[in-house]
Design a protein around this motif. Structure first.
Motif, short mmCIF file in Angstrom:
data_model
loop_
_atom_site.label_atom_id
_atom_site.label_comp_id
_atom_site.label_asym_id
_atom_site.label_seq_id
_atom_site.Cartn_x
_atom_site.Cartn_y
_atom_site.Cartn_z
N THR A 113 0.76 -1.45 0.13
CA THR A 113 0.02 -0.02 0.07
C THR A 113 0.99 1.36 0.17
O THR A 113 0.73 2.11 -0.77
CB THR A 113 -0.93 -0.10 1.28
OG1 THR A 113 -1.77 -1.37 1.22
CG2 THR A 113 -1.64 1.41 1.34
N GLN A 114 1.77 1.33 0.92
CA GLN A 114 2.57 2.50 0.94
C GLN A 114 3.52 2.84 -0.29
O GLN A 114 3.58 3.84 -0.68
CB GLN A 114 3.55 2.25 2.15
CG GLN A 114 3.09 2.34 3.60
CD GLN A 114 2.49 3.57 4.15
OE1 GLN A 114 2.70 4.84 3.37
NE2 GLN A 114 1.62 3.72 5.12
N SER A 115 3.93 1.62 -0.75
CA SER A 115 4.76 1.85 -2.07
C SER A 115 3.80 2.32 -3.12
O SER A 115 4.22 3.22 -4.13
CB SER A 115 5.41 0.52 -2.43
OG SER A 115 6.40 0.06 -1.47
N ILE A 116 2.56 1.74 -3.58
CA ILE A 116 1.77 2.04 -4.49
C ILE A 116 1.49 3.43 -4.30
O ILE A 116 1.46 4.24 -5.34
CB ILE A 116 0.60 0.94 -4.26
CG1 ILE A 116 1.08 -0.31 -4.97
CG2 ILE A 116 -0.67 1.61 -5.38
CD1 ILE A 116 0.01 -1.11 -4.76
N ASP A 142 5.08 10.89 1.12
CA ASP A 142 4.57 9.21 0.55
C ASP A 142 5.85 8.34 0.49
O ASP A 142 6.00 7.35 0.68
CB ASP A 142 3.66 9.27 -0.72
CG ASP A 142 2.41 10.00 -0.45
OD1 ASP A 142 1.98 9.72 0.97
OD2 ASP A 142 1.66 10.47 -1.13
N ARG A 143 6.97 9.09 -0.38
CA ARG A 143 8.32 8.23 -0.47
C ARG A 143 8.68 8.04 1.00
O ARG A 143 9.25 6.68 0.91
CB ARG A 143 9.04 9.12 -1.27
CG ARG A 143 10.30 8.24 -1.46
CD ARG A 143 11.49 9.19 -2.23
NE ARG A 143 12.52 8.41 -2.63
CZ ARG A 143 13.58 8.45 -1.77
NH1 ARG A 143 13.68 9.22 -0.68
NH2 ARG A 143 14.93 7.76 -2.17
N ASN A 144 8.72 8.78 1.91
CA ASN A 144 9.54 8.31 3.18
C ASN A 144 8.66 7.46 3.97
O ASN A 144 9.17 6.59 4.43
CB ASN A 144 9.61 9.75 3.89
CG ASN A 144 10.60 10.71 3.29
OD1 ASN A 144 11.40 10.50 2.64
ND2 ASN A 144 10.47 11.98 4.02
N LEU A 147 9.54 3.99 2.23
CA LEU A 147 10.75 3.50 2.70
C LEU A 147 10.82 3.05 4.09
O LEU A 147 11.26 2.07 4.41
CB LEU A 147 11.64 4.58 2.49
CG LEU A 147 12.13 5.05 0.98
CD1 LEU A 147 13.07 6.26 0.89
CD2 LEU A 147 13.01 4.09 0.47
N ARG A 148 10.27 3.87 5.05
CA ARG A 148 10.11 3.44 6.27
C ARG A 148 9.37 2.13 6.41
O ARG A 148 9.72 1.22 7.30
CB ARG A 148 9.28 4.24 7.27
CG ARG A 148 10.27 5.64 7.48
CD ARG A 148 9.71 6.41 8.67
NE ARG A 148 8.49 7.01 8.34
CZ ARG A 148 8.48 8.29 7.76
NH1 ARG A 148 9.55 8.97 7.78
NH2 ARG A 148 7.40 8.90 7.33
#
Length: 454
Positions: A113-116, A142-144, A147-148
């Motif tokens: 979800t976070q990567s999408i 969103d990128r950070n 990555l986290r």
């Protein structure tokens, strides 16, 4: 004995779980319970309460802040998922079909979800051409977050599903930093993502069954990764992850280039590229000299493929499509010849064999056989061949091709790509001895670590 009181909250719960008196899993930045209902997840020590748009507590106490937020700031997970499926994925798939995706299933996986969300929001921001500072801040956040989330799960215990999610998320981060984002912002990240992706594939075995399962999204992501890894290896001098014989395993699978047979010209050319990259690694890092009979064998194999490809439209059903595919394969095949001459044979830019391969490739790129969709997927050949163009007519074709592709793809990295080409052309026009006599690795070292092109 009195029953033990039931524990309904845990220490450090987010505010949403505290209010609902449910057990929070403490996942940051968004716990699973908040993610499932689309609720904003907040772990702050002090929660603000608003009266008539005025904060009554905390560092913003007394400050009046409008309750209304512009729609662009009210980011919705479903919107990002739909954008990813309908707008972004088609740009990485030259077939007429989009992979079947279970968006509900993906939305339950916090790693994916976070990567999408990160890649969807970044691409949408660049495609819209917006200069809104709030959108830029949201893109970085969103990128950070992605990555986290990736790093947190990377350090935890893994099962097969988690490994698969981590690998796909890694591919999305490669796309984000190496293709969608400006290469100057995260210049070292792309290389690290590719190295990390190979580590997942080699040591964790989380995607060992992808070829057998033939699931559309994992196969698509694997094909994107192995292509990015291969082109990156060719430019930087690394060994590619996929061995030459393994490219045939993509036969009859839904890869980014569509479904083709295991003996298709494109898969054979990619296998040849894999061989070339492995030899190139030895040349650059071990000072190996490739035997002349090995070079001749590869050259003869490429020429044999070319002679077997259709040359004219014979009027039979599907002839135009076959010609278009033959042209697409030819562009990559001529690029392989350029690599063989420049990287492995050490020929200079103005050597007749190098310039003959460049001219032959440019004839195909400038021709009428390549369809628009296929044309958008020859960025690596455009980079390799384009930087070696000595004639202005050839450069005009390259510029026009990049402009057309940029409009469709909306990849920020294409700006860096174009700037790199213009710099190289200026040096070639000046007859700079350093550039005219440079080896392959030095020639591309400025752009090789940060860019993924195919």
């Amino acid at each position: 004995m009195a029953p033990t009181p039931r524990i309904r909250t845990v220490e450090g719960s987010c505010w949403g779980c505290k209010e609902r008196r449910v057990i929070c899993d403490l996942t940051v930045p968004t716990c699973d319970k908040c993610a499932k209902i689309g609720r904003r997840c907040d772990y702050g020590k002090v929660r603000l309460r608003w009266t008539d748009c005025v904060a009554s507590r905390g560092r913003l106490a007394g400050k009046k802040i409008p309750l209304y937020q512009a729609p662009v700031l009210q980011r919705n997970l479903d919107t990002h998922m739909l954008y990813f499926e309908n707008e972004l994925l088609p740009r990485f798939n030259i077939s007429n079909t989009v992979p079947t995706i279970d968006l509900t299933f993906l939305s339950r996986d916090p790693i994916l979800t976070q990567s999408i969300v990160a890649v969807a929001n970044a691409h949408q921001t660049y495609a819209s051409g917006s200069t809104d500072e709030n959108l830029s801040v949201a893109r970085i956040q969103d990128r950070n977050n992605a990555l986290r989330m990736f790093r947190k799960n990377l350090m935890a215990a893994h099962d097969e599903d988690t490994n698969n999610s981590l690998f796909i998320a890694n591919v999305l981060l490669c796309i984000l930093d190496g293709i969608i984002e400006p290469t100057s912002e995260n210049s070292a990240a792309t290389h690290h993502h590719l190295v990390g992706g190979k580590a997942i594939l080699k040591h964790w075995g989380g995607v060992r069954d992808i070829f057998g399962q033939k699931e559309e999204l994992p196969i698509l992501m694997l094909s994107i990764f192995t292509t990015m890894d291969l082109t990156h290896a060719l430019l930087i001098g690394d060994e590619p992850y996929l061995e030459p014989s393994s490219w045939a395993r993509y036969g009859n699978a839904e890869a980014w280039w569509g479904m083709v047979g295991p003996d298709d010209d494109f898969l054979q050319t990619m296998a040849t590229f894999s061989t070339l990259a492995t030899l190139g690694h030895g040349v650059r890092h071990r000072n190996n000299t490739v035997p002349i009979d090995t070079l001749l064998s590869i050259q003869m194999s490429l020429e044999s493929q070319a002679s077997a490809s259709p040359q004219v439209d014979d009027g039979t059903p599907g002839a135009a499509e076959r010609l278009a595919w033959a042209a697409f394969c030819a562009v990559y095949r001529f690029t392989a010849s350029v690599y063989l001459y420049r990287a492995l044979s050490g020929l200079y830019i103005d050597h007749p064999l190098v310039q003959k391969a460049v001219a032959d490739c440019m004839d195909v790129i400038a021709g009428a056989d390549l369809t628009s969709k296929l044309h958008h997927c020859v960025l690596f050949p455009l980079l390799v061949v384009g930087t070696l163009c000595m004639e202005e007519e050839q450069r005009v074709v390259i510029r026009r091709s990049i402009e057309q592709t940029s409009v469709y793809l909306s990849f920020e990295s294409l700006r860096s790509f174009k700037a790199f080409l213009e710099t190289r052309w200026g040096k070639l026009d000046a007859k700079s001895e350093d550039y005219m006599r440079s080896n392959w690795w030095w020639y591309f070292e400025e752009i090789a670590p940060s860019t993924c092109l195919f």
